[in-house]
Enzyme design. Structure first.
Site, PDB file in Angstrom:
ATOM      1  CB  ILE A 524      -1.006  -0.033   1.169  1.00 41.65           C
ATOM      2  CG1 ILE A 524      -2.144   0.966   0.954  1.00 41.65           C
ATOM      3  CG2 ILE A 524      -0.317   0.151   2.513  1.00 41.65           C
ATOM      4  CD1 ILE A 524      -3.329   0.797   1.882  1.00 41.65           C
ATOM      5  CD1 TRP A 525       2.150   1.874  -3.909  1.00 41.89           C
ATOM      6  CD2 TRP A 525       0.237   2.614  -3.028  1.00 41.89           C
ATOM      7  NE1 TRP A 525       1.131   1.435  -4.711  1.00 41.89           N
ATOM      8  CE2 TRP A 525      -0.066   1.873  -4.190  1.00 41.89           C
ATOM      9  CE3 TRP A 525      -0.812   3.178  -2.310  1.00 41.89           C
ATOM     10  CZ2 TRP A 525      -1.362   1.692  -4.657  1.00 41.89           C
ATOM     11  CZ3 TRP A 525      -2.096   2.991  -2.758  1.00 41.89           C
ATOM     12  CH2 TRP A 525      -2.375   2.261  -3.918  1.00 41.89           C
ATOM     13  CG  HIS A 526       1.857   2.901   3.827  1.00 39.94           C
ATOM     14  ND1 HIS A 526       0.818   2.519   4.642  1.00 39.94           N
ATOM     15  CD2 HIS A 526       1.320   3.800   2.951  1.00 39.94           C
ATOM     16  CE1 HIS A 526      -0.298   3.143   4.273  1.00 39.94           C
ATOM     17  NE2 HIS A 526      -0.012   3.920   3.246  1.00 39.94           N
ATOM     18  CE1 TYR A 527       8.618   4.159  -1.584  1.00 38.93           C
ATOM     19  CE2 TYR A 527       6.868   2.656  -2.235  1.00 38.93           C
ATOM     20  CZ  TYR A 527       7.616   3.796  -2.452  1.00 38.93           C
ATOM     21  OH  TYR A 527       7.343   4.577  -3.550  1.00 38.93           O
ATOM     22  CG  HIS A 528       9.061   2.893   6.568  1.00 41.35           C
ATOM     23  ND1 HIS A 528       7.980   2.092   6.235  1.00 41.35           N
ATOM     24  CD2 HIS A 528       9.579   2.344   7.691  1.00 41.35           C
ATOM     25  CE1 HIS A 528       7.849   1.117   7.125  1.00 41.35           C
ATOM     26  NE2 HIS A 528       8.815   1.246   8.024  1.00 41.35           N
TER      27      HIS A 528
END
Length: 591
Positions: A524-528
């Site tokens: 869900i594009w929450h890479y960090h």
């Protein structure tokens, strides 16, 4: 003129007019006309319009690389007192219908063209992902949900709680809205409460255990409001924003004891190279805000990173730092699709269940609002060009692709009228990394997240799927599932058969929820991560071992804040901007 043309000559006249029109259109094919709304603010210009200041004394106080979720509020804030150059590799969102309208959300993500606001990449894990490539960053391509980080998160990262609580409202007053719940979201809300994800906290931005309705950057007309609109708060006299400005490297003066950032090299939309110089005034800085992929990538290409990795690509080593690009994480997500025979109104994220199991439950509905959606070519992620995840590469024949396309086209429209229940891991312990594959800034680096490599992540995913199963059996979902075990198992198996990633499938996944989690993992594009505090940057986000360089974005996070990070990333841009100004101007400054 028309009255002077006789009957026999009329056809010739129209034919001649048609030829003129065709000739004119042919002549114009190579000309790119700009929509009048494209450059909404006077300080936004195409990169090709750049002209360097006549002297170093007139150079910029701040050069910000990346006009995204953090970069826009940061630039707007710093420009109140200092000159700022904001460089964004993508275009503007203002005249892009795929960005602006919620109904086109999936089309924007499916667009893999060179001009798309969404740049696709596939991690080495086989999971499709996207990087924003547009002014406004991830706020232009995400699902719009707005929710703050918890008080404990703010404390853990060492932020000033008072300034944090001043910075969030600065964002909210400009672009955040209260959603109007559609029936699907109400069903999800009520089922979460029924199965014990309580208390119900109503509408709130706060991160609280239980079920709540959060904010959204979509207004009541379904129009998206992005971080780019925060630039309206800037001082227009001090801010220059260049779009289609791709920064290729940061330049350093290495003659002193420590490397000192002095400028950046970037190319414009026509491929021409430019150099932007940092002012020599004390306090001037280059700030990298290019996101969890872009920021470590740029540092590596600029000579900051593991020495051995840089030398492989003949990159001059400015600073040997083994931690650049390391310890990256992505919040793994799994979805279960619930079909409906009745049309379901479109919604993205509006309701969330914040559990004490370490998982979040969210939902969307109404994918495909037009008859074209069912036939949409989903780019590299689709069978249309051979990426059949359930068929080994050597068996991806034209016949197999054709068969899949026909099956897809023969799907009943109600299959696109249901909703999704999303389950995602709150704080993944699995870690990955990025590494260079070449020295071209336009190409994605190699990206690995190692989903579910830590057993605790897999255990929490299983817990999350069980929560979803309970929801589907609740009385509020009986109109969709009839509440029986057999129907729930069919829904899980249907999710397994969907082509959601490039991971080989297993049969009977519902007999092993752990296998279901691994086979159907998506993002869900929450890479960090990749530029962690204490490893790459200090607590003030200054790059360790280098002068006049900071990193301010999600690459510095060890954990993704809140259920969805965009609120905190925007807040961080504002927060750090005010903090920098106060340090430079003195606390008396009324920022």
């Amino acid at each position: 003129m028309m009255a002077l043309v006789g009957g026999g000559d009329c056809a010739a006249f129209y034919l001649g007019l048609l030829v003129c029109i065709i000739t004119f259109l042919t002549f114009c094919q190579g000309i790119q006309y700009e929509h009048p709304a494209q450059y909404r603010y006077p300080f936004i210009r195409p990169a090709s319009s750049f002209s360097a200041p006549p002297s170093s004394a007139a150079a910029y106080d701040y050069i910000i690389v990346g006009g995204g979720t953090a970069g826009c509020p940061l630039a707007a804030t710093l420009s109140r007192n200092y000159t700022v150059l904001l460089l964004e590799r993508g275009g503007t969102p203002f005249a892009n219908a795929n960005v602006s309208f919620m109904q086109n959300f999936h089309i924007s993500l499916a667009d893999i063209s060179a001009t798309s606001a969404s740049q696709m990449f596939i991690s080495t894990d086989g999971v499709f992902n996207s990087r924003a490539r547009v002014l406004g960053g991830g706020t232009c391509i995400n699902a719009g949900f707005y929710t703050r980080a918890s008080a404990s998160y703010i404390e853990s990262v060492g932020w000033d709680a008072k300034l944090v609580n001043e910075s969030y409202p600065w964002i909210e007053k400009q672009i955040v809205h209260r959603p109007e719940l559609v029936p699907w979201q109400k069903t999800v809300r009520d089922s979460l409460i029924e199965i014990g994800i309580s208390p119900f906290n109503g509408f709130t931005y706060d991160h609280l255990y239980g079920t709540k309705v959060g904010g959204t950057i979509f207004d009541r007309f379904g129009r998206r409001h992005t971080a780019a609109e925060l630039l309206a708060s800037a001082n227009p006299e001090n801010l220059h924003v260049l779009v289609h400005a791709t920064v290729q490297k940061i330049e350093f003066d290495t003659t002193g004891k420590r490397p000192r950032a002095v400028g950046v090299i970037f190319k414009d939309e026509k491929g021409k190279t430019h150099k932007a110089i940092l002012s020599k005034r004390s306090g001037s800085e280059i700030i990298v805000s290019s996101g969890a992929i872009g920021s470590p990538h740029l540092l590596l290409l600029s000579g900051i990173g593991p020495k051995a990795d840089l030398e492989k690509f003949n990159i001059p080593v400015v600073l040997d730092n083994e931690f650049v690009g390391k310890d990256m994480s992505d919040n793994p997500m799994n979805t279960i699709f619930v079909p409906s025979k009745m049309p379901v109104k479109q919604s993205l994220i509006q309701t969330v269940g914040i559990t004490k199991l370490g998982v979040y439950i969210e939902a969307s509905s109404g994918f495909g609002q037009s008859s074209d959606s069912i036939h949409w070519d989903h780019g590299i992620a689709s069978a249309e060009i051979g990426q059949l995840s359930t068929i080994p590469p050597k068996q991806r024949t034209h016949a197999a692709i054709h068969e899949y396309r026909q099956r897809k086209r023969n799907l009943p429209h109600e299959a696109f009228k249901g909703g999704f229940i999303l389950e995602k891991i709150a704080y993944p312990l699995s870690k990955g990394h990025i590494s260079l594959i070449n020295t071209n800034i336009d190409d994605n680096p190699s990206i690995t997240f190692n989903y579910f490599s830590h057993p605790a992540d897999l255990e929490r995913c299983v817990d999350g799927i069980r929560v979803v199963e309970k929801m589907l059996k609740s009385k509020h979902f009986t109109s969709y599932t009839n509440g029986d075990d057999e129907m729930v198992e069919r829904l899980l198996n249907m999710s397994v058969q969907a082509n959601v990633n490039l991971i080989p499938r297993h049969t009977n996944d519902t007999e092993s929820l752990a296998q279901f989690c691994k086979d159907t993992v998506i993002t869900i594009w929450h890479y960090h991560g990749g530029c962690h505090v204490g490893q790459v940057v200090d607590p003030d986000h200054k790059v360790i071992g280098v002068e006049r360089l900071r990193v301010i974005d999600g690459s510095t996070f060890k954990e993704s804040p809140g259920t969805n990070p965009q609120a905190t990333v925007m807040m961080m841009g504002r927060y750090m901007g005010v903090k920098i100004l106060r340090e430079r101007l003195g606390k008396a400054a009324g920022i």
